[in-house]
Design an enzyme around this catalytic site. Structure first.
Site, PDB file in Angstrom:
ATOM      1  N   THR A 152       0.598  -1.175  -0.067  1.00 58.71           N
ATOM      2  CA  THR A 152      -0.036   0.082  -0.051  1.00 58.71           C
ATOM      3  C   THR A 152       0.840   1.339  -0.028  1.00 58.71           C
ATOM      4  O   THR A 152       1.587   1.446   0.857  1.00 58.71           O
ATOM      5  CB  THR A 152      -0.919   0.011   1.155  1.00 58.71           C
ATOM      6  OG1 THR A 152      -1.637  -1.315   1.182  1.00 58.71           O
ATOM      7  CG2 THR A 152      -2.109   1.258   1.220  1.00 58.71           C
TER       8      THR A 152
ATOM      9  N   ARG B 206      -4.520  -7.638  -1.316  1.00 58.65           N
ATOM     10  CA  ARG B 206      -5.695  -7.262  -0.742  1.00 58.65           C
ATOM     11  C   ARG B 206      -6.377  -8.418   0.235  1.00 58.65           C
ATOM     12  O   ARG B 206      -7.527  -8.470   0.426  1.00 58.65           O
ATOM     13  CB  ARG B 206      -6.928  -7.011  -1.606  1.00 58.65           C
ATOM     14  CG  ARG B 206      -6.567  -5.773  -2.532  1.00 58.65           C
ATOM     15  CD  ARG B 206      -7.890  -5.230  -3.477  1.00 58.65           C
ATOM     16  NE  ARG B 206      -8.347  -6.210  -4.476  1.00 58.65           N
ATOM     17  CZ  ARG B 206      -9.307  -6.391  -4.799  1.00 58.65           C
ATOM     18  NH1 ARG B 206     -10.385  -5.607  -4.541  1.00 58.65           N
ATOM     19  NH2 ARG B 206      -9.676  -7.149  -5.774  1.00 58.65           N
TER      20      ARG B 206
ATOM     21  N   LYS C   8      -6.588   0.015  -3.924  1.00 55.82           N
ATOM     22  CA  LYS C   8      -6.244  -0.692  -2.488  1.00 55.82           C
ATOM     23  C   LYS C   8      -6.567   0.304  -1.492  1.00 55.82           C
ATOM     24  O   LYS C   8      -7.163  -0.178  -0.463  1.00 55.82           O
ATOM     25  CB  LYS C   8      -4.627  -0.889  -2.539  1.00 55.82           C
ATOM     26  CG  LYS C   8      -4.114  -1.352  -1.141  1.00 55.82           C
ATOM     27  CD  LYS C   8      -4.862  -2.705  -0.771  1.00 55.82           C
ATOM     28  CE  LYS C   8      -4.522  -3.235   0.593  1.00 55.82           C
ATOM     29  NZ  LYS C   8      -3.110  -3.623   0.656  1.00 55.82           N
TER      30      LYS C   8
ATOM     31  N   ARG D 225     -13.654  -0.264   4.448  1.00 54.86           N
ATOM     32  CA  ARG D 225     -13.839  -1.107   5.600  1.00 54.86           C
ATOM     33  C   ARG D 225     -13.696  -0.486   7.022  1.00 54.86           C
ATOM     34  O   ARG D 225     -14.677  -0.615   7.884  1.00 54.86           O
ATOM     35  CB  ARG D 225     -12.818  -2.330   5.628  1.00 54.86           C
ATOM     36  CG  ARG D 225     -13.215  -3.587   4.653  1.00 54.86           C
ATOM     37  CD  ARG D 225     -12.095  -4.653   4.659  1.00 54.86           C
ATOM     38  NE  ARG D 225     -11.811  -5.164   5.903  1.00 54.86           N
ATOM     39  CZ  ARG D 225     -12.371  -6.009   6.654  1.00 54.86           C
ATOM     40  NH1 ARG D 225     -13.638  -6.321   6.114  1.00 54.86           N
ATOM     41  NH2 ARG D 225     -11.812  -6.447   7.706  1.00 54.86           N
TER      42      ARG D 225
ATOM     43  N   HIS E 217     -34.570  -7.827   7.432  1.00 51.82           N
ATOM     44  CA  HIS E 217     -35.483  -7.810   6.047  1.00 51.82           C
ATOM     45  C   HIS E 217     -35.392  -6.600   5.305  1.00 51.82           C
ATOM     46  O   HIS E 217     -36.274  -6.023   4.683  1.00 51.82           O
ATOM     47  CB  HIS E 217     -36.728  -8.554   6.216  1.00 51.82           C
ATOM     48  CG  HIS E 217     -36.885  -9.780   6.526  1.00 51.82           C
ATOM     49  ND1 HIS E 217     -37.924 -10.386   6.693  1.00 51.82           N
ATOM     50  CD2 HIS E 217     -35.969 -10.761   6.738  1.00 51.82           C
ATOM     51  CE1 HIS E 217     -37.792 -11.752   7.118  1.00 51.82           C
ATOM     52  NE2 HIS E 217     -36.340 -11.956   7.056  1.00 51.82           N
TER      53      HIS E 217
ATOM     54  N   CYS F 243      -3.143  -2.626   8.559  1.00 47.45           N
ATOM     55  CA  CYS F 243      -3.579  -2.128   7.256  1.00 47.45           C
ATOM     56  C   CYS F 243      -4.494  -1.030   7.669  1.00 47.45           C
ATOM     57  O   CYS F 243      -4.279   0.184   7.203  1.00 47.45           O
ATOM     58  CB  CYS F 243      -4.412  -3.303   6.489  1.00 47.45           C
ATOM     59  SG  CYS F 243      -3.250  -4.339   5.909  1.00 47.45           S
TER      60      CYS F 243
ATOM     61  N   LYS G 163      -6.422  -8.839  16.195  1.00 50.79           N
ATOM     62  CA  LYS G 163      -7.826  -9.128  15.997  1.00 50.79           C
ATOM     63  C   LYS G 163      -7.883 -10.537  16.333  1.00 50.79           C
ATOM     64  O   LYS G 163      -6.909 -11.323  16.500  1.00 50.79           O
ATOM     65  CB  LYS G 163      -8.196  -9.036  14.178  1.00 50.79           C
ATOM     66  CG  LYS G 163      -7.537  -9.909  13.384  1.00 50.79           C
ATOM     67  CD  LYS G 163      -7.892 -10.033  11.997  1.00 50.79           C
ATOM     68  CE  LYS G 163      -7.132 -11.048  11.099  1.00 50.79           C
ATOM     69  NZ  LYS G 163      -7.790 -11.201   9.796  1.00 50.79           N
TER      70      LYS G 163
END
Length: 338
Positions: free
Chosen positions: A26, A55, A107, A114, A145, A161, A219
């Site tokens: 990146t 990615r 990128k 996100r 719905h 990132c 994470k």
């Protein structure tokens, strides 16, 4: 860009005449042409040059490398086609762009989008905590719905990132004389989670002698041992400021004791970390923390009246099992049980 310059110079020195050089990292928009091309050209050798941004998601990189479409943008048609031919060997679809700037831009768009999605979820969580509303009920009701609304769930957004790419997009915008205020605001919203969690903990814990941070990687899903950009160290720093005498322990199913220590956290097994802790922060959504075994272990080990701050909505079973404990969930703090 010193590291990139060094890498490019190494490539320039060692590449054969006519080599295909592909940038995957990146970078600020324009770097392929403005930085990579001159360094390679100074070697006096002929070359092909393209940007093909990587990615994949950490933890599924090899799987996604052979499934995700590959974006390629060369400095000329021959470079684009050579890069496309290389990635076609993976059996994936190729998205050809005639300009490496467009590939660099793509990128940054992928990761910043996100980041923005998670930022909106976290902004909702902060507001829900203030209003005494369950943000998960709100998200589920609003999207039920209702195809026009797809919402992420709140939680820490970090790593090598997402923590930087909005800033690279902002730097690119500045270079071209424009701005991306929405993208940078989203990044600020996600970074605010550290002080928000500090405030939650401070409102529930008067004095802390021992603190446990569970989940030290950046994470939890897919699982990784990577602590680059992890917010665990940020929480440890904030807690140390709030309770200067507190011992801060941590545990993660994949992270090493050495990486834990580098964040200012003493590594211990989960039982030792939780035992006698006044505050227990569940920092990632690793599957371990929603398992029946984990709930049983914490329920059997945690001291009476301990406070749990759960950033991923994983602890309803623990709250039911140990009603003497205070369990606060990000975006559901109004439902604190004590």
């Amino acid at each position: 860009f010193a590291d990139l310059d060094h890498a490019l110079q190494t490539v320039a020195d060692g590449m054969p005449d006519g080599a295909l050089v592909i940038l995957r990292s990146t970078v600020r928009i324009g770097i392929t042409e403005q930085t990579a091309r001159p360094i390679l050209a100074a070697s006096g050798k002929s070359f092909l040059l393209a940007m093909a941004p990587e990615r994949t998601i950490e933890g599924r990189a090899l799987q996604e490398l052979s499934s995700l479409p590959q974006i390629v943008g060369g400095i000329d048609e021959a470079s684009t086609e050579a890069a496309a031919a290389l990635f076609e060997r993976l059996g994936v679809e190729i998205v050809r762009l005639t300009d490496p700037k467009a590939a660099e831009f793509a990128k940054l768009v992928s990761n910043t989008w996100r980041d923005l999605q998670f930022a909106f979820a976290n902004e909702l969580a902060y507001m829900a905590d203030a209003a005494g509303v369950n943000v998960y009920d709100v998200i589920d009701a609003a999207s039920y719905h209702y195809d026009r609304l797809t919402l992420a769930k709140p939680g820490p957004v970090a790593g090598p990132c997402l923590e930087k790419d909005a800033y690279i997009l902002g730097d690119s915008a500045s270079y071209f004389g424009t701005e991306v205020p929405l993208s940078l605001t989203g990044r600020a919203v996600n970074e605010h989670i550290v002080s928000h969690v500090r405030d939650i903990a401070g409102s529930l814990v008067t004095d802390a002698h021992k603190i446990a941070i569970l989940g030290l990687a950046f994470k939890g899903r897919p699982g990784t041992s990577d602590t680059r950009g992890s917010l665990a160290g940020n929480y440890a720093h904030e807690f140390q400021d709030a309770w200067p005498g507190a011992a801060i322990y941590g545990w993660d199913p994949l992270v090493s004791p050495e990486d834990s220590a580098a964040m200012g956290i003493t590594f211990a097994d989960v039982q030792d970390a939780v035992k006698d802790a006044d505050l227990i922060l569940i920092q990632t959504n690793h599957p371990e923390f929603s398992s029946e075994q984990f709930v049983e272990l914490v329920a059997a080990t945690a001291r009476e009246g301990a406070v749990v701050v759960d950033l991923w909505n994983q602890t309803d079973a623990l709250a039911r099992t140990r009603p003497d404990m205070t369990v606060a969930v990000l975006g559901r703090v109004g439902e604190v049980q004590a």
